[in-house]
Motif scaffolding. Structure first.
Motif, short mmCIF file in Angstrom:
data_model
loop_
_atom_site.label_atom_id
_atom_site.label_comp_id
_atom_site.label_asym_id
_atom_site.label_seq_id
_atom_site.Cartn_x
_atom_site.Cartn_y
_atom_site.Cartn_z
N CYS A 219 58.05 37.78 28.95
CA CYS A 219 57.34 38.86 28.26
C CYS A 219 57.13 40.03 29.21
CB CYS A 219 55.96 38.37 27.78
SG CYS A 219 55.99 36.92 26.70
N VAL A 220 57.16 41.22 28.67
CA VAL A 220 56.86 42.41 29.46
C VAL A 220 55.39 42.34 29.89
CG1 VAL A 220 56.66 44.92 29.45
CG2 VAL A 220 58.58 43.81 28.30
N CYS A 221 55.13 42.58 31.17
CA CYS A 221 53.76 42.52 31.66
C CYS A 221 53.58 43.52 32.79
CB CYS A 221 53.40 41.10 32.14
SG CYS A 221 54.35 40.53 33.56
N GLY A 222 52.35 43.74 33.16
CA GLY A 222 52.06 44.68 34.22
C GLY A 222 50.58 44.67 34.55
N PRO A 223 50.13 45.54 35.43
CA PRO A 223 48.72 45.58 35.80
C PRO A 223 47.83 45.85 34.58
CG PRO A 223 50.04 46.89 37.31
CD PRO A 223 50.93 46.52 36.17
N THR A 224 46.72 45.13 34.50
CA THR A 224 45.76 45.28 33.40
C THR A 224 44.47 45.85 33.95
OG1 THR A 224 46.71 43.39 32.23
CG2 THR A 224 44.49 44.07 31.61
N THR A 225 43.99 46.89 33.34
CA THR A 225 42.74 47.53 33.78
C THR A 225 41.64 47.29 32.77
OG1 THR A 225 43.38 49.60 32.69
CG2 THR A 225 44.02 49.32 35.00
N GLU A 226 40.39 47.66 33.16
CA GLU A 226 39.26 47.49 32.24
C GLU A 226 39.46 48.36 31.01
OE1 GLU A 226 35.67 48.55 34.21
OE2 GLU A 226 36.46 50.45 34.96
N VAL A 227 38.92 47.90 29.88
CA VAL A 227 39.13 48.60 28.62
C VAL A 227 38.54 50.00 28.68
CG1 VAL A 227 38.69 48.54 26.14
CG2 VAL A 227 39.14 46.41 27.39
N ASP A 228 37.33 50.12 29.16
CA ASP A 228 36.72 51.43 29.42
C ASP A 228 35.64 51.25 30.48
OD1 ASP A 228 34.10 50.87 28.27
OD2 ASP A 228 35.00 51.14 26.30
N LYS A 229 35.07 52.34 30.95
CA LYS A 229 34.11 52.28 32.05
C LYS A 229 32.66 52.29 31.56
CE LYS A 229 37.23 54.64 35.28
NZ LYS A 229 37.54 53.39 36.01
N GLU A 230 32.46 52.21 30.24
CA GLU A 230 31.10 52.26 29.72
C GLU A 230 30.75 50.97 28.99
OE1 GLU A 230 30.82 55.80 27.41
OE2 GLU A 230 31.21 57.13 29.10
N ASN A 231 30.99 50.92 27.70
CA ASN A 231 30.59 49.76 26.90
C ASN A 231 31.35 48.49 27.27
OD1 ASN A 231 28.77 51.35 25.46
ND2 ASN A 231 30.34 51.92 23.95
N LEU A 232 32.58 48.63 27.75
CA LEU A 232 33.41 47.47 28.07
C LEU A 232 33.82 47.47 29.54
CD1 LEU A 232 35.68 47.49 24.87
CD2 LEU A 232 33.74 45.99 25.34
N ALA A 233 32.94 47.95 30.37
CA ALA A 233 33.22 48.01 31.81
C ALA A 233 33.45 46.61 32.37
CB ALA A 233 32.07 48.68 32.53
N GLY A 234 34.49 46.45 33.18
CA GLY A 234 34.79 45.17 33.81
C GLY A 234 35.47 44.17 32.90
N LEU A 235 35.79 44.56 31.68
CA LEU A 235 36.41 43.66 30.70
C LEU A 235 37.85 44.04 30.43
CD1 LEU A 235 33.50 43.40 28.10
CD2 LEU A 235 33.99 41.87 30.01
N ILE A 236 38.67 43.04 30.11
CA ILE A 236 40.07 43.28 29.75
C ILE A 236 40.33 42.73 28.35
CG2 ILE A 236 40.85 43.19 32.13
CD1 ILE A 236 41.98 40.36 31.51
N ASN A 237 41.36 43.27 27.74
CA ASN A 237 41.85 42.72 26.47
C ASN A 237 42.66 41.46 26.80
OD1 ASN A 237 43.31 42.08 24.16
ND2 ASN A 237 43.73 44.21 23.62
N PRO A 238 42.27 40.29 26.30
CA PRO A 238 42.99 39.06 26.67
C PRO A 238 44.45 39.06 26.27
CG PRO A 238 41.51 38.65 24.83
CD PRO A 238 41.19 40.03 25.35
N ASN A 239 44.82 39.87 25.28
CA ASN A 239 46.22 39.91 24.86
C ASN A 239 47.09 40.74 25.80
OD1 ASN A 239 46.45 38.28 22.50
ND2 ASN A 239 45.17 39.77 21.42
N SER A 240 46.51 41.22 26.89
CA SER A 240 47.29 41.97 27.88
C SER A 240 47.61 41.13 29.11
CB SER A 240 46.52 43.22 28.30
OG SER A 240 45.31 42.86 28.98
N ALA A 241 47.24 39.85 29.10
CA ALA A 241 47.44 39.01 30.29
C ALA A 241 47.89 37.61 29.89
CB ALA A 241 46.15 38.94 31.10
N PHE A 242 48.57 36.94 30.80
CA PHE A 242 49.20 35.65 30.50
C PHE A 242 48.59 34.53 31.36
CE2 PHE A 242 52.11 38.99 29.32
CZ PHE A 242 52.44 38.63 28.02
N PHE A 243 47.26 34.47 31.37
CA PHE A 243 46.55 33.44 32.10
C PHE A 243 46.56 32.12 31.31
CE2 PHE A 243 43.49 36.09 29.76
CZ PHE A 243 42.85 35.15 28.96
#
Length: 446
Positions: A219-243
């Motif tokens: 699958c195409v993948c790459g660096p994943t960053t936080e969704v935003d710096k306010e309400n979702l600071a420090g969080l990622i969309n789980p569908n962007s990573a293959f853990f």
């Protein structure tokens, strides 16, 4: 001196590379096709494999790279053959819902008994080689016990759908579900809470991503960053990573696409929605079944399914996590992880009414079993003393960490936080290997 008792199971010769290739694949609806998940090639590259003389040249000389497809049927590459005859009784007629509840009394969604049976039936309808349905009744029960022992260990008795270090606690918003990735130093294991996110302050998360590999190999993948710096600071969309997710904690972009090609209508399904493995029983169970049937060590024509039918629990562990547990570092946490794996295997074997299989195939596993029984840290294994592959040289210790519970639910009466730290789904270390067999999350977690 410890005596060794083996389960002797005779199998017909295993399928060779040519059994899955194109020799004799001529006429009717048969077509010689390429497995593009192994190497980059086209179906036309496999035409020389139609002749026996072609087996010495590429791509015919690569195990399973070309295979014979009956184009009148869905395009599913055959599983390795055990040489045994299929049984008449269905797997879930042998492993009942009552047994499931004894094995994992605290199981949560997506780990449902109905979902497990549906995933097994789906696989068995597609392939001549049937999972939990080959050979004698005893062989079927032994395979069940091995599978249950490994997957209850990897998923904390079917209570953990996602890798704890990445997504121990989900954050729910109207816009969806989000995860807070963490490293071991900043993770509170007792409360299962991440104190400092890996994507805080402009950082990014890219574990289990081989960026060089692209479809159809990964699958195409790459660096994943936080969704935003306010309400979702420090969080990622789980569908962007293959853990790690699911009963055997599938991980890496290369494995998600391979599992998707077998389980879904499109290879893109689990590439675009990897979190289905944590939410949909079809994929939570299906990815574990895929690994059991299709993941084989490099250069070897075997898998967990065949090793279980041969009577080798050690062989199944070598395929799943041999790099870290065969043998484990005696001063590291994997030594403790082996203890919990043995405990769950003993529980599953007791539920299935079978003795333990051979520990050979995984260096140090027999010794670990002896120590575990002798020191009292595997109370669930006491009844298998004298019946198992490795018989301890002294009787099991009377002292046990906790009283032996009823219904094999030993975790019911234990310190849950402490006990789960011995499970693969609750610990993580950095990736060490890149091969298919060892690129599962189960190969990297403590």
């Amino acid at each position: 001196m410890a005596c060794k008792m083996r389960i002797l199971i005779l199998l017909a010769p295993l399928a060779s590379a040519q059994d899955l290739s194109c020799v004799g694949c001529i006429g009717g609806t048969n077509k010689c096709v390429a497995d593009t998940t192994i190497q980059l090639l086209e179906d036309d590259d496999c035409i020389p494999c139609l002749k026996s003389s072609g087996k010495w040249t590429w791509p015919c000389n690569v195990e399973g790279l070309c295979w014979c497809w009956d184009s009148s049927k869905p395009k599913y590459k055959p599983a390795l053959l055990s040489g045994l005859e299929p049984a008449l009784e269905k797997p879930c007629d042998i492993f009942t819902e009552e047994m499931f509840n004894k094995t994992a009394p605290n199981a949560v969604h997506p780990y449902t008994y109905e979902g497990l049976c549906d995933a097994i039936d789906m696989m068995n309808e597609r392939y001549d080689e049937k999972i939990f349905m080959m050979g004698t009744l005893q062989q079927q029960k032994h395979e069940w016990a091995a599978f249950l022992g490994h997957t209850t260990h990897e998923s904390a008795q079917y209570t953990a759908a996602r890798e704890a270090l990445v997504c121990a606690r989900t954050t729910e918003r109207d816009s969806g579900t989000f995860c807070k990735p963490c490293d071991n130093a900043n993770f509170d294991w007792e409360n299962r809470y991440c104190e400092v996110s890996l994507v805080a302050n402009g950082q990014f998360y890219e574990e289990y991503c081989d960026k060089i590999v692209t479809p159809p190999h990964g699958c195409v993948c790459g660096p994943t960053t936080e969704v935003d710096k306010e309400n979702l600071a420090g969080l990622i969309n789980p569908n962007s990573a293959f853990f790690g997710r699911g009963a055997i904690q599938l991980s890496w972009n290369t494995n998600y696409i391979k599992a998707s090609q077998v389980l879904a209508e499109s290879a893109d399904t689990l590439c675009s929605q990897p979190d289905l493995v944590a939410t949909d029983p079809k994929y939570a169970w299906g990815t574990a079944l895929w690994f059991w049937m299709f993941s084989n060590p490099p250069g070897e024509q075997t898998n967990c399914h065949i090793k279980a039918l041969e009577g080798s629990f050690g062989g199944t562990l070598r395929i799943i996590n041999g790099g870290l547990e065969c043998p484990p570092d005696p001063n590291g946490y994997h030594a403790e992880a082996v203890v919990t794996r043995l405990r769950y295997y003993c529980i599953a074997a007791s539920v299935m009414g079978v003795s333990l299989m051979d520990f050979d195939g995984c260096e140090g596993l027999g010794d670990a079993f002896q120590r575990c029984v002798q020191t009292g840290f595997c109370p669930e294994c006491n009844e298998h003393y004298g019946k198992s592959t490795m018989e301890p040289s002294v009787a099991p210790a009377q002292r046990v960490p906790t009283p032996r519970p009823s219904d094999w639910g030993s975790w019911k009466n234990e310190d849950w936080a402490a006990f789960t730290r011995g499970n693969s789904a609750f610990k993580s270390v950095s990736s060490l290997f890149g091969s298919l067999t060892l690129s599962m999350a189960v190969c990297f977690w403590l």
